[in-house]
Design an enzyme around this catalytic site. Structure first.
Site, short mmCIF file in Angstrom:
data_model
loop_
_atom_site.label_atom_id
_atom_site.label_comp_id
_atom_site.label_asym_id
_atom_site.label_seq_id
_atom_site.Cartn_x
_atom_site.Cartn_y
_atom_site.Cartn_z
N ARG A 112 59.95 23.38 48.16
CA ARG A 112 59.13 22.22 47.76
C ARG A 112 58.29 21.64 48.89
O ARG A 112 57.84 20.51 48.82
CB ARG A 112 59.98 21.11 47.16
N LYS A 134 43.21 22.14 51.98
CA LYS A 134 43.12 22.92 50.74
C LYS A 134 43.78 24.26 51.01
O LYS A 134 43.39 24.97 51.95
CB LYS A 134 41.67 23.18 50.37
N GLU A 176 28.45 27.67 57.53
CA GLU A 176 29.25 26.48 57.15
C GLU A 176 28.97 25.32 58.12
O GLU A 176 29.02 24.15 57.71
CB GLU A 176 30.75 26.81 57.13
N LYS A 214 33.67 17.18 58.89
CA LYS A 214 34.57 17.51 57.78
C LYS A 214 35.74 16.53 57.73
O LYS A 214 36.13 16.05 56.66
CB LYS A 214 35.08 18.95 57.87
N GLU A 224 39.12 15.56 46.73
CA GLU A 224 37.85 15.91 46.09
C GLU A 224 37.64 15.24 44.74
O GLU A 224 37.41 15.89 43.73
CB GLU A 224 37.71 17.43 45.97
N ARG A 228 33.87 14.65 48.76
CA ARG A 228 34.22 15.96 49.35
C ARG A 228 33.49 17.11 48.65
O ARG A 228 33.26 18.16 49.24
CB ARG A 228 35.74 16.16 49.30
N ASN A 232 30.53 21.50 48.99
CA ASN A 232 30.26 22.70 48.20
C ASN A 232 28.76 22.99 48.14
O ASN A 232 28.32 23.85 47.36
CB ASN A 232 30.81 22.56 46.78
N HIS A 235 27.32 26.37 47.47
CA HIS A 235 28.40 27.17 46.87
C HIS A 235 28.18 27.43 45.38
O HIS A 235 28.62 28.45 44.87
CB HIS A 235 29.76 26.50 47.09
N HIS A 239 28.50 31.22 44.81
CA HIS A 239 29.58 31.87 44.07
C HIS A 239 29.04 32.88 43.06
O HIS A 239 29.62 33.95 42.88
CB HIS A 239 30.43 30.82 43.33
N HIS A 252 31.28 35.54 52.42
CA HIS A 252 31.19 34.24 51.74
C HIS A 252 30.11 33.34 52.38
O HIS A 252 29.24 32.80 51.68
CB HIS A 252 32.56 33.56 51.80
P1 NAD Z 1 38.99 36.17 56.73
O1 NAD Z 1 40.18 35.36 56.91
O2 NAD Z 1 39.03 37.29 55.74
O3 NAD Z 1 38.55 36.78 58.16
C1 NAD Z 1 37.45 37.65 58.21
C2 NAD Z 1 37.82 38.92 58.97
O4 NAD Z 1 37.88 38.65 60.37
C3 NAD Z 1 39.17 39.49 58.59
O5 NAD Z 1 39.12 40.88 58.58
C4 NAD Z 1 40.06 39.00 59.74
O6 NAD Z 1 41.21 39.76 59.92
C5 NAD Z 1 39.13 39.11 60.90
N1 NAD Z 1 39.41 38.29 62.05
C6 NAD Z 1 40.04 37.08 62.10
N2 NAD Z 1 40.00 36.60 63.34
C7 NAD Z 1 39.37 37.50 64.10
C8 NAD Z 1 39.02 37.56 65.49
N3 NAD Z 1 39.31 36.54 66.30
N4 NAD Z 1 38.38 38.66 65.94
C9 NAD Z 1 38.04 39.68 65.09
N5 NAD Z 1 38.32 39.66 63.77
C10 NAD Z 1 38.98 38.59 63.30
O7 NAD Z 1 37.71 35.29 56.33
P2 NAD Z 1 37.22 33.85 56.82
O8 NAD Z 1 35.75 33.90 56.74
O9 NAD Z 1 37.87 33.41 58.06
O10 NAD Z 1 37.76 32.89 55.66
C11 NAD Z 1 37.37 33.08 54.32
C12 NAD Z 1 38.45 32.48 53.44
O11 NAD Z 1 38.56 31.09 53.73
C13 NAD Z 1 38.17 32.61 51.96
O12 NAD Z 1 39.34 33.07 51.32
C14 NAD Z 1 37.85 31.19 51.52
O13 NAD Z 1 38.25 30.94 50.20
C15 NAD Z 1 38.64 30.37 52.51
N6 NAD Z 1 38.10 29.03 52.75
C16 NAD Z 1 38.96 27.99 52.63
C17 NAD Z 1 38.51 26.71 52.85
C18 NAD Z 1 39.47 25.56 52.75
O14 NAD Z 1 39.04 24.41 52.81
N7 NAD Z 1 40.74 25.82 52.65
C19 NAD Z 1 37.17 26.48 53.22
C20 NAD Z 1 36.33 27.57 53.37
C21 NAD Z 1 36.79 28.85 53.12
#
Ligand code: NAD
Length: 350
Positions: A112, A134, A176, A214, A224, A228, A232, A235, A239, A252
């Site tokens: 939990r 999130k 971003e 942020k 949100e 917040r 987006n 987005h 999307h 993304h």
């Molecule tokens: P990711 O986590 O897939 O990382 C991208 C790639 O880079 C992966 O292959 C990873 O292994 C690699 N990587 C990570 N660190 C590295 C480093 N230092 N050197 C080399 N490679 C490295 O993608 P991302 O862009 O970091 O995140 C995207 C995700 O984040 C999505 O799932 C999205 O939904 C989520 N997201 C969440 C929020 C939130 O508020 N929680 C906001 C924006 C995005």
């Protein structure tokens, strides 16, 4: 009869975000670092010089958005049960946004809810995903449709990790950053226009400003209900682009970059933003090799796809439109014809 449960407690979910080289830290509890093989191979040795704990475990899940699913969550939970983690134990998310979202979600449901900290290693996760609580995973119905709001106890942003980040992933993070500036902070946008984010000190300053922006939004609207949603920006269109291209062609952040250009064009047509301002945003995105055009093959289908976005309530679509630079309007009252004219003009490109 009526029974009331008085639960109007004020919960303090505040936490600090450190933007610097990680200092040595010891946890007097069981700790599991959740990561993937790529990040572990590149940076786990460095992290293990910094983090120690009463008992320390490493949990590895497969790398990639396609593994942001229940199987990976189960892998994490099983390991926690096998190592008899209790409610005082701690998870450490060590990777990009995928690892961060899943680790936070596992922490939110294990017994939990247990604590977790974020050590983001991509630019996108440093400026966006690791902040705000999130958490979640994908399923066959779509992205991030299962999850929880669960704030981390601390976020350690160490720009050192970005040295190994591929160029496109860096650009996706910049998108971003631009998003935060256009929606909330004109001075920050102007700083970005003249800055070179490949310079370490300038990048660190940009990360700080993006995170502050942020954090300020999340502090006002954690779950949100309103403000917040402005984060987006780009987005709603992005999307659909990700979906149309099977999540393969664009990262993304790249899809969001195109989405921001589309949102800007909509804002220009509505008189919220000048063409000159829209061009400034586009120029900034292109400085980091982000895509800003997209061939919309069928505007009607593109428009229909908006309604599949979970952020839209049944009959309306929420658009986040910039008002000049540094301000934003959240609206679901937009004329379909206007959107189609934006999409049609994109169809002419590429
Ligand atoms: P990711 O986590 O897939 O990382 C991208 C790639 O880079 C992966 O292959 C990873 O292994 C690699 N990587 C990570 N660190 C590295 C480093 N230092 N050197 C080399 N490679 C490295 O993608 P991302 O862009 O970091 O995140 C995207 C995700 O984040 C999505 O799932 C999205 O939904 C989520 N997201 C969440 C929020 C939130 O508020 N929680 C906001 C924006 C995005």
């Amino acid at each position: 009869m009526l029974v009331n449960i008085p639960l109007k407690k004020v919960v303090d979910n505040s936490y600090d975000i450190t933007i610097d080289t990680i200092e040595k830290v010891h946890f007097d509890t069981k700790v599991a670092i959740v990561t993937n093989p790529k990040v572990a191979g590149l940076h786990l040795a460095y992290l293990l010089e910094k983090i120690s704990a009463k008992e320390l475990y490493i949990i590895t899940v497969a790398d990639g958005e396609e593994y942001k699913n229940q199987d990976s969550i189960d892998t994490i939970l099983e390991s926690l049960f096998n190592h008899r983690f209790n409610r005082k134990s701690l998870l450490v998310a060590f990777g990009g946004g995928v690892i961060g979202d899943m680790t936070g979600y596992a922490a939110s449901i294990y017994q939990r809810g247990i604590d977790f900290i974020q050590i983001p290693t991509t630019l996108l996760s440093q400026v966006d995903a690791s902040v705000g609580g999130k958490t979640g995973m994908n399923n066959k119905y779509g992205k991030n449709l299962v999850g929880a709001f669960h704030q981390p106890k601390h976020v350690y942003i160490d720009p050192y990790f970005l040295k190994t980040l591929p160029g496109r992933e860096f650009g996706a993070g910049v998108a971003e950053i631009v998003k935060m500036a256009v929606t909330f902070n004109k001075d920050f946008f102007e700083f970005l226009e003249t800055a070179d984010l490949h310079n370490e000190e300038i990048l660190q300053e940009a990360i700080k400003q993006a995170v502050e922006t942020k954090a300020n939004v999340v502090a006002q609207d954690e779950k949100e209900h309103g403000l917040r949603a402005a984060l987006n920006y780009g987005h709603t269109f992005g999307h659909v682009i990700e979906n149309e291209t099977g999540y393969k062609k664009y990262l993304h952040g790249e899809a969001v970059a195109i989405g921001m250009v589309m949102a800007n064009m909509t804002a220009v047509k509505m008189g919220l933003m000048s063409e000159k301002e829209a061009l400034r945003v586009q120029k900034l995105l292109e400085k980091y090799n982000l895509p800003t055009s997209y061939a919309v093959s069928n505007s009607e289908l593109f428009y229909e796809a908006f309604f599949l976005d979970k952020k839209s309530s049944d009959a309306s679509i929420t658009f986040i439109l910039p008002v000049g630079i540094g301000d934003v309007k959240i609206t679901d009252e937009i004329d379909k014809k206007l959107i189609l004219s934006v999409l049609n003009s994109f169809g002419e490109k590429e």
